[in-house]
Motif scaffolding. Structure first.
Motif, PDB file in Angstrom:
ATOM      1  N   ASP A  95       0.845  -1.197   0.000  1.00  0.00           N
ATOM      2  CA  ASP A  95       0.000   0.000   0.000  1.00  0.00           C
ATOM      3  C   ASP A  95       0.887   1.256   0.000  1.00  0.00           C
ATOM      4  OD1 ASP A  95      -2.178   1.731   0.193  1.00  0.00           O
ATOM      5  OD2 ASP A  95      -2.420   1.446   2.340  1.00  0.00           O
ATOM      6  N   PRO A  96       1.699   1.435  -1.075  1.00  0.00           N
ATOM      7  CA  PRO A  96       2.620   2.575  -1.097  1.00  0.00           C
ATOM      8  C   PRO A  96       1.917   3.937  -1.024  1.00  0.00           C
ATOM      9  CG  PRO A  96       2.953   1.173  -3.037  1.00  0.00           C
ATOM     10  CD  PRO A  96       1.847   0.573  -2.240  1.00  0.00           C
ATOM     11  N   SER A  97       0.666   4.026  -1.494  1.00  0.00           N
ATOM     12  CA  SER A  97      -0.059   5.308  -1.435  1.00  0.00           C
ATOM     13  C   SER A  97      -0.621   5.564  -0.032  1.00  0.00           C
ATOM     14  CB  SER A  97      -1.217   5.313  -2.430  1.00  0.00           C
ATOM     15  OG  SER A  97      -2.263   4.470  -1.957  1.00  0.00           O
ATOM     16  N   LYS A  98      -0.615   4.518   0.800  1.00  0.00           N
ATOM     17  CA  LYS A  98      -1.108   4.557   2.189  1.00  0.00           C
ATOM     18  C   LYS A  98      -2.610   4.805   2.303  1.00  0.00           C
ATOM     19  CE  LYS A  98       3.412   6.245   3.663  1.00  0.00           C
ATOM     20  NZ  LYS A  98       3.945   6.593   2.350  1.00  0.00           N
ATOM     21  N   GLY A  99      -3.339   4.671   1.214  1.00  0.00           N
ATOM     22  CA  GLY A  99      -4.787   4.888   1.230  1.00  0.00           C
ATOM     23  C   GLY A  99      -5.529   3.892   2.111  1.00  0.00           C
ATOM     24  N   VAL A 100      -5.154   2.627   2.022  1.00  0.00           N
ATOM     25  CA  VAL A 100      -5.816   1.598   2.842  1.00  0.00           C
ATOM     26  C   VAL A 100      -5.389   1.761   4.298  1.00  0.00           C
ATOM     27  CG1 VAL A 100      -6.073  -0.886   3.240  1.00  0.00           C
ATOM     28  CG2 VAL A 100      -6.097   0.018   0.908  1.00  0.00           C
ATOM     29  N   LEU A 101      -4.097   2.008   4.519  1.00  0.00           N
ATOM     30  CA  LEU A 101      -3.612   2.255   5.888  1.00  0.00           C
ATOM     31  C   LEU A 101      -4.441   3.369   6.534  1.00  0.00           C
ATOM     32  CD1 LEU A 101       0.122   2.009   4.976  1.00  0.00           C
ATOM     33  CD2 LEU A 101      -0.849   0.777   6.896  1.00  0.00           C
ATOM     34  N   GLU A 102      -4.653   4.463   5.797  1.00  0.00           N
ATOM     35  CA  GLU A 102      -5.421   5.591   6.333  1.00  0.00           C
ATOM     36  C   GLU A 102      -6.876   5.212   6.565  1.00  0.00           C
ATOM     37  OE1 GLU A 102      -4.618   8.828   3.628  1.00  0.00           O
ATOM     38  OE2 GLU A 102      -2.691   9.251   4.590  1.00  0.00           O
ATOM     39  N   SER A 103      -7.485   4.466   5.628  1.00  0.00           N
ATOM     40  CA  SER A 103      -8.902   4.119   5.774  1.00  0.00           C
ATOM     41  C   SER A 103      -9.145   3.208   6.977  1.00  0.00           C
ATOM     42  CB  SER A 103      -9.454   3.485   4.489  1.00  0.00           C
ATOM     43  OG  SER A 103      -8.924   2.197   4.292  1.00  0.00           O
ATOM     44  N   TYR A 104      -8.104   2.496   7.407  1.00  0.00           N
ATOM     45  CA  TYR A 104      -8.224   1.621   8.580  1.00  0.00           C
ATOM     46  C   TYR A 104      -7.726   2.296   9.862  1.00  0.00           C
ATOM     47  CZ  TYR A 104      -9.870  -2.563   6.250  1.00  0.00           C
ATOM     48  OH  TYR A 104     -10.662  -3.477   5.597  1.00  0.00           O
ATOM     49  N   GLY A 105      -7.350   3.559   9.778  1.00  0.00           N
ATOM     50  CA  GLY A 105      -6.862   4.270  10.962  1.00  0.00           C
ATOM     51  C   GLY A 105      -5.476   3.828  11.384  1.00  0.00           C
ATOM     52  N   ALA A 106      -4.736   3.214  10.456  1.00  0.00           N
ATOM     53  CA  ALA A 106      -3.420   2.663  10.783  1.00  0.00           C
ATOM     54  C   ALA A 106      -2.269   3.539  10.294  1.00  0.00           C
ATOM     55  CB  ALA A 106      -3.294   1.253  10.211  1.00  0.00           C
ATOM     56  N   PHE A 107      -2.573   4.781   9.970  1.00  0.00           N
ATOM     57  CA  PHE A 107      -1.523   5.708   9.568  1.00  0.00           C
ATOM     58  C   PHE A 107      -1.838   7.058  10.190  1.00  0.00           C
ATOM     59  CE2 PHE A 107       0.785   8.727   6.954  1.00  0.00           C
ATOM     60  CZ  PHE A 107       2.001   8.083   6.776  1.00  0.00           C
ATOM     61  N   GLY A 108      -0.854   7.638  10.840  1.00  0.00           N
ATOM     62  CA  GLY A 108      -1.080   8.938  11.463  1.00  0.00           C
ATOM     63  C   GLY A 108      -0.003   9.234  12.480  1.00  0.00           C
ATOM     64  N   GLU A 109      -0.337  10.109  13.420  1.00  0.00           N
ATOM     65  CA  GLU A 109       0.629  10.487  14.453  1.00  0.00           C
ATOM     66  C   GLU A 109       0.803   9.372  15.465  1.00  0.00           C
ATOM     67  OE1 GLU A 109      -0.213  14.172  16.391  1.00  0.00           O
ATOM     68  OE2 GLU A 109       0.329  15.357  14.632  1.00  0.00           O
ATOM     69  N   LYS A 110       2.044   9.166  15.846  1.00  0.00           N
ATOM     70  CA  LYS A 110       2.350   8.180  16.889  1.00  0.00           C
ATOM     71  C   LYS A 110       3.592   8.645  17.621  1.00  0.00           C
ATOM     72  CE  LYS A 110       5.098   5.207  13.859  1.00  0.00           C
ATOM     73  NZ  LYS A 110       5.349   3.846  13.416  1.00  0.00           N
ATOM     74  N   LYS A 111       3.799   8.087  18.785  1.00  0.00           N
ATOM     75  CA  LYS A 111       4.995   8.394  19.573  1.00  0.00           C
ATOM     76  C   LYS A 111       6.055   7.354  19.255  1.00  0.00           C
ATOM     77  CE  LYS A 111       3.758  11.642  22.760  1.00  0.00           C
ATOM     78  NZ  LYS A 111       3.544  12.863  22.027  1.00  0.00           N
ATOM     79  N   MET A 112       7.268   7.855  18.990  1.00  0.00           N
ATOM     80  CA  MET A 112       8.376   6.944  18.736  1.00  0.00           C
ATOM     81  C   MET A 112       9.600   7.522  19.425  1.00  0.00           C
ATOM     82  SD  MET A 112       8.939   5.277  15.082  1.00  0.00           S
ATOM     83  CE  MET A 112      10.536   4.818  14.518  1.00  0.00           C
ATOM     84  N   TYR A 113      10.122   6.786  20.362  1.00  0.00           N
ATOM     85  CA  TYR A 113      11.288   7.228  21.128  1.00  0.00           C
ATOM     86  C   TYR A 113      11.059   8.624  21.727  1.00  0.00           C
ATOM     87  CZ  TYR A 113      13.141   3.407  18.363  1.00  0.00           C
ATOM     88  OH  TYR A 113      13.313   2.199  17.753  1.00  0.00           O
ATOM     89  N   GLY A 114       9.831   8.850  22.218  1.00  0.00           N
ATOM     90  CA  GLY A 114       9.513  10.099  22.897  1.00  0.00           C
ATOM     91  C   GLY A 114       9.157  11.266  21.984  1.00  0.00           C
ATOM     92  N   LYS A 115       9.267  11.048  20.672  1.00  0.00           N
ATOM     93  CA  LYS A 115       8.931  12.116  19.723  1.00  0.00           C
ATOM     94  C   LYS A 115       7.618  11.769  19.019  1.00  0.00           C
ATOM     95  CE  LYS A 115      13.454  13.880  18.278  1.00  0.00           C
ATOM     96  NZ  LYS A 115      14.313  13.452  19.327  1.00  0.00           N
ATOM     97  N   THR A 116       6.880  12.790  18.595  1.00  0.00           N
ATOM     98  CA  THR A 116       5.678  12.568  17.807  1.00  0.00           C
ATOM     99  C   THR A 116       6.075  12.539  16.335  1.00  0.00           C
ATOM    100  OG1 THR A 116       4.313  13.664  19.453  1.00  0.00           O
ATOM    101  CG2 THR A 116       3.375  13.453  17.260  1.00  0.00           C
ATOM    102  N   VAL A 117       5.742  11.456  15.666  1.00  0.00           N
ATOM    103  CA  VAL A 117       6.060  11.298  14.245  1.00  0.00           C
ATOM    104  C   VAL A 117       4.793  10.855  13.507  1.00  0.00           C
ATOM    105  CG1 VAL A 117       8.480  10.700  14.663  1.00  0.00           C
ATOM    106  CG2 VAL A 117       6.789   8.884  14.520  1.00  0.00           C
ATOM    107  N   THR A 118       4.819  10.983  12.195  1.00  0.00           N
ATOM    108  CA  THR A 118       3.713  10.490  11.384  1.00  0.00           C
ATOM    109  C   THR A 118       4.192   9.233  10.685  1.00  0.00           C
ATOM    110  OG1 THR A 118       2.873  12.718  11.048  1.00  0.00           O
ATOM    111  CG2 THR A 118       2.129  11.054   9.500  1.00  0.00           C
ATOM    112  N   GLY A 119       3.399   8.180  10.798  1.00  0.00           N
ATOM    113  CA  GLY A 119       3.793   6.930  10.162  1.00  0.00           C
ATOM    114  C   GLY A 119       2.760   5.849  10.357  1.00  0.00           C
ATOM    115  N   VAL A 120       3.162   4.632  10.062  1.00  0.00           N
ATOM    116  CA  VAL A 120       2.271   3.481  10.207  1.00  0.00           C
ATOM    117  C   VAL A 120       2.110   3.169  11.688  1.00  0.00           C
ATOM    118  CG1 VAL A 120       1.943   1.035   9.690  1.00  0.00           C
ATOM    119  CG2 VAL A 120       2.943   2.551   7.977  1.00  0.00           C
ATOM    120  N   ILE A 121       0.872   3.030  12.111  1.00  0.00           N
ATOM    121  CA  ILE A 121       0.553   2.647  13.486  1.00  0.00           C
ATOM    122  C   ILE A 121       0.326   1.136  13.454  1.00  0.00           C
ATOM    123  CG2 ILE A 121      -1.139   2.900  15.351  1.00  0.00           C
ATOM    124  CD1 ILE A 121      -1.726   5.745  14.002  1.00  0.00           C
ATOM    125  N   ARG A 122       1.186   0.394  14.141  1.00  0.00           N
ATOM    126  CA  ARG A 122       1.061  -1.071  14.128  1.00  0.00           C
ATOM    127  C   ARG A 122      -0.315  -1.438  14.685  1.00  0.00           C
ATOM    128  NH1 ARG A 122       5.161  -4.563  13.567  1.00  0.00           N
ATOM    129  NH2 ARG A 122       6.706  -3.037  14.224  1.00  0.00           N
TER     130      ARG A 122
END
Length: 155
Positions: A95-122
């Motif tokens: 899903d390189p366009s991330k459309g399905v990831l977004e439609s499932y709520g699996a892409f967005g802001e997340k915390k990683m090593y104490g920082k807020t980043v945008t990416g895939v939410i496992r």
């Protein structure tokens, strides 16, 4: 922030290429339960652990009527390398366009090593035979997650 799915929601329809470039749709699995899991990147330690855990438990899950699909923003070529290197048996979709990831709520802001980043939410979404969300699990851990799902589903 992407809207997260909740039990009872209709699972968003999708068609994505698998590791061999063949289109796979959620609709192809109608009448069976499907575990759709979203992971950040093929060939990374956590994602490899999770994919191997699903592969190791695929017979148990399939025997209980579950198909397993892994979705990441990787291209099919990278998924093919991942599958072949780790002997994975789960269906991996690109899903390189991330459309399905977004439609499932699996892409967005997340915390990683104490920082807020945008990416895939496992995340793991369990879809029932009718195409409705049975369970929606976000920010799951790569290690131990599959065992927890099996226990929670009573498989």
């Amino acid at each position: 922030m992407t809207e997260r799915l909740a039990p009872g929601d209709i699972a968003p329809a999708f068609t994505l290429p698998d590791a061999d470039g063949n289109d796979v749709s959620l609709a192809d699995h109608k009448g069976r339960k499907v575990i759709v899991y979203f992971y950040p990147a093929a060939l990374t330690p956590g994602c490899t652990k999770q994919a191997c855990d699903f592969t190791d438990n695929l017979d148990v899950l399939a025997g209980a009527g579950y198909d397993v699909i892994g979705v990441s923003p990787d291209k099919p070529e990278k998924l093919a390398k991942f599958r072949d290197k780790e002997n994975l048996k789960v269906t991996l979709l690109a899903d390189p366009s991330k459309g399905v990831l977004e439609s499932y709520g699996a892409f967005g802001e997340k915390k990683m090593y104490g920082k807020t980043v945008t990416g895939v939410i496992r995340s793991t979404i369990v879809v029932d035979e009718e195409g409705k969300v049975e369970r929606a699990l976000y920010n799951v851990r790569a290690t131990g997650h599959v065992a927890k799902i099996i226990k929670d589903l009573g498989v």
